[in-house]
Design an enzyme around this catalytic site. Sequence first.
Site, PDB file in Angstrom:
ATOM      1  CG  HIS A 148      -1.962  -1.040   1.225  1.00 60.38           C
ATOM      2  ND1 HIS A 148      -3.033  -1.013   0.365  1.00 60.38           N
ATOM      3  CD2 HIS A 148      -2.115  -2.160   1.990  1.00 60.38           C
ATOM      4  CE1 HIS A 148      -3.807  -2.062   0.591  1.00 60.38           C
ATOM      5  NE2 HIS A 148      -3.270  -2.771   1.562  1.00 60.38           N
ATOM      6  CG  HIS A 158      -2.529  -9.733  -4.170  1.00 57.55           C
ATOM      7  ND1 HIS A 158      -3.024 -10.510  -5.191  1.00 57.55           N
ATOM      8  CD2 HIS A 158      -2.388 -10.568  -3.105  1.00 57.55           C
ATOM      9  CE1 HIS A 158      -3.172 -11.756  -4.772  1.00 57.55           C
ATOM     10  NE2 HIS A 158      -2.792 -11.819  -3.516  1.00 57.55           N
ATOM     11  CG  ASN A 160      -0.613 -16.286  -2.986  1.00 60.60           C
ATOM     12  OD1 ASN A 160      -1.041 -17.300  -3.528  1.00 60.60           O
ATOM     13  ND2 ASN A 160      -0.198 -16.257  -1.742  1.00 60.60           N
ATOM     14  N   GLY A 313      -8.719 -20.419  12.523  1.00 62.85           N
ATOM     15  CA  GLY A 313      -7.717 -20.199  13.557  1.00 62.85           C
ATOM     16  C   GLY A 313      -6.355 -19.865  13.022  1.00 62.85           C
ATOM     17  NE  ARG A 315       2.136 -14.887  13.635  1.00 59.43           N
ATOM     18  CZ  ARG A 315       2.681 -13.690  13.347  1.00 59.43           C
ATOM     19  NH1 ARG A 315       2.501 -13.142  12.157  1.00 59.43           N
ATOM     20  NH2 ARG A 315       3.403 -13.057  14.261  1.00 59.43           N
TER      21      ARG A 315
END
Length: 354
Positions: A148, A158, A160, A313, A315
């Site tokens: 950003h 972005h 990945n 669950g 991080r």
Amino acid sequence: MARPRKKLTVSETKPSVPSDSSPPLTPTVSSASAAIASDSHSTAAVAPIAVVSEDNIAAVRAYLLGLQASIVSELERAGGELFLTDEWTRAEGGGGISRLIEGAQLFERAGVLFSHVKGKTLPPSATAHRPEVAGRPWEAMGVSMVLHPRNPYIPTTHLNVRMFVAKAPEGSGQADVFWFGGGMDLTPYYLFEDDARHFHRVNQAALDPHDPSAYPRYKKWCDEYFFLKHRNETRGVGGIFFDDLSEPGFEEAFALMRSVGNAFIPAYLPLVEKRRSQPYGDRERDFQAYRRGRYVEFNLVFDRGTLFGLQSGGRTESILLSMPPIAAWRYNWQAQAGSPEAALSQYLTPRDWV
């Protein structure tokens, strides 16, 4: 607020106005199912079984760690400020390294994350199109990043790249199964057509040596995935996205994933250098915050990797590092007709850039 005042040295100093020569296409939304890795998604097509070895897994891990280090090094060089390092472990298995910077002059918030995590049983959401691996132990590794910038004339981006492995049950005599995924996309606030064309051309050049049909397919997939249905607009000007890649075998699939990862710096950093000295003020920052709100909406409402991570669950600090530091919403706000802010909306639909 920082307001750079240097003169631009690029040929184009005003955001582009859409031209009639690039008619928009009609977007559709993929019915892809969730995958395990943060920021991951999966195709509706069933990919074939593919075998992977422990040496293969080690090679991918080494590449991803090197990719994270090289990208961070380039971003530190560009910004002149160092990224923090946060190493973490996961109770069920594995861990990761988060490299991040906040409040910097060039990048207001940026995270380049490596993770290699393991689990005992694949959840149903990860096996909807792979019932043959349901219930297997698994491991996933990848590099995921969102940048950003502070200057509204530099687009958010972005990236990945990842590999997923469904481990064979011990003593079953079966083989481990793998697939690759990844991609990158561009989210401008003030669009320069040359920037979008450059970004897409670098992506096309990265894919063409592997398969000339890959870029148009992966570009369409990206357009379909990064689409806000409730706003009837794309998140930005797209890029490429792929998943469930295991053919024609490990070596070629891994090579394609490396080409995508290696293409990020040449695709994005020239845009940073071209736009970083563009003067801006409160008007541009206000519009940037407003458009960042759409980024938040997509990530929290539609992004399957974000949702899976939060619901399983994962991080939280790493998952939410993709969020912008400042975002804003306004009730029924409309940009003034003919303004640079109004021009952006005409690009928020899929179109050909190469």
